[in-house]
Design an enzyme around this catalytic site. Structure first.
Site, short mmCIF file in Angstrom:
data_model
loop_
_atom_site.label_atom_id
_atom_site.label_comp_id
_atom_site.label_asym_id
_atom_site.label_seq_id
_atom_site.Cartn_x
_atom_site.Cartn_y
_atom_site.Cartn_z
N LYS A 1 26.74 7.62 -15.05
CA LYS A 1 26.22 6.53 -15.87
C LYS A 1 25.72 5.34 -15.06
O LYS A 1 24.89 4.55 -15.54
CB LYS A 1 27.28 6.07 -16.86
CG LYS A 1 27.53 7.02 -18.01
CD LYS A 1 26.41 6.96 -19.04
CE LYS A 1 26.78 7.66 -20.34
NZ LYS A 1 25.73 7.51 -21.36
N SER B 1 30.12 15.52 -14.74
CA SER B 1 29.45 14.24 -14.99
C SER B 1 30.29 13.02 -14.69
O SER B 1 29.75 11.93 -14.47
CB SER B 1 28.97 14.19 -16.45
OG SER B 1 30.07 14.38 -17.33
#
Length: 330
Positions: free
Chosen positions: A58, A312
């Site tokens: 992110k 992720s």
């Protein structure tokens, strides 16, 4: 669906990658022997975005977006909604650039993510029981107080930033056959899909979500934006019940398939990544591994193929890690 025109281009992604790499990391791509030998019969590589700044991919999208804001937008301060990973990306970027940041997180967001976000200097506001409720409150606060919104996924600059991962994968493993990506609101898979499919349309791209919350998968199958969320999920970072207006059409047109995994399958993947690969993965980060281990993907895309499974993020509470270990050992 209407004629598709992608608002994000490979040029946008290359520019974002150049910007991000001035500060962020090119994360490792390592082969997983247990997923290769024991599970798939292919060559499976883990793309370790849990080793990115703030412990998650992110940072890329947040850094690219905030760097594209005007000076007046920066001066007003930025606001976002996040279960935790985007929050940290916004908080760290804002700290680096000297910008005020407010992060709205749902009640029950992992404590480690709350603490890390505050530690980077953001003002953390807890509101609502779900991400969607936090997102609605973020929009209200921005309208009321003039903050600049940094959306966690439904934004072209955020998508372009996440797409830098796709370029890295192709640089690290040029002849990759299959790429498997966790999906929430769709910013990550939209960016990766744009990068990869532009360069090599033959690569098979698979998105993975939890059975409990899978707005993108429901929308993908219904050919229109649909809301779906029935319970909480270990994959809190992808617990988005309604996908984005920008990300849905990109995903629908460029992603080859979407698959779902159960909470038990996510927990097993988290455990196996830790025990077998020595990789700390949060629930969302374990989704691709869960899909592989649970045999949710047709073997034709795995056997004798070069496969990349994206980890992720790794921002998981120690309490959750301990609970997960006790579940399998106790």
């Amino acid at each position: 669906m209407p004629r598709f025109q992608n608002p994000v281009t490979i040029h946008d992604i290359k520019k974002a990658a150049h910007l991000i790499h001035q500060v962020g990391r090119v994360t490792p791509l390592i082969q997983s022997m247990f997923l290769s030998r024991d599970v798939t019969g292919g060559e499976v590589y883990l793309k370790l975005e849990n080793m990115q700044l703030t412990g998650s991919f992110k940072f890329r999208g947040a850094f690219n977006k905030i760097n594209h804001l005007s000076e007046s937008e920066k001066e007003r301060g930025v606001i976002t909604a996040s279960a935790g990973n985007h929050a940290q990306g916004v908080a760290l970027t804002s700290k680096l650039l000297g910008i005020k940041s407010i992060v709205v997180m749902p009640h029950g967001a992992p404590l480690a993510k709350q603490q890390a976000t505050a530690g980077y200097g953001a003002q953390v506001v807890l509101h609502g029981d779900t991400f969607d409720e936090a997102h609605q409150f973020m929009e209200e606060e921005a309208a009321d107080k003039g903050y600049t919104i940094v959306d966690p996924y439904d934004d072209v600059d955020v998508i372009a930033g996440q797409g830098s991962i796709g370029l890295e994968i192709l640089n690290q493993l040029e002849d990759v056959d299959t790429v498997i990506v966790p999906v929430g609101g769709g910013g990550l898979i939209s960016g990766i899909a744009t990068a990869i499919k532009t360069i090599n349309p033959q690569i098979h791209l698979i998105g993975v979500q939890s059975e409990n919350v899978h707005g993108m998968t429901a929308s993908y199958r219904a050919n229109e934006i649909t809301t779906f969320g029935v319970d909480k999920t270990l994959a809190d970072g992808t617990a988005v019940a309604t996908p984005g207006q920008i990300t849905f059409p990109i995903t629908k047109h460029l992603v080859d398939e979407m698959v779902l995994v159960s909470e038990e399958e996510i927990a097993t993947a988290m455990k196996d990544l830790l025990q077998r690969a020595k990789v700390v993965a949060e629930g969302a980060g374990a989704l691709p591994t869960a899909a592989l281990e649970a045999h949710k993907i047709d073997p034709c895309w795995l056997e004798n193929k070069r496969v990349v499974a994206l980890v992720s993020g790794g921002n998981v509470d120690l309490e959750r890690v301990a609970t997960n270990i006790d579940h399998f050992v106790g």
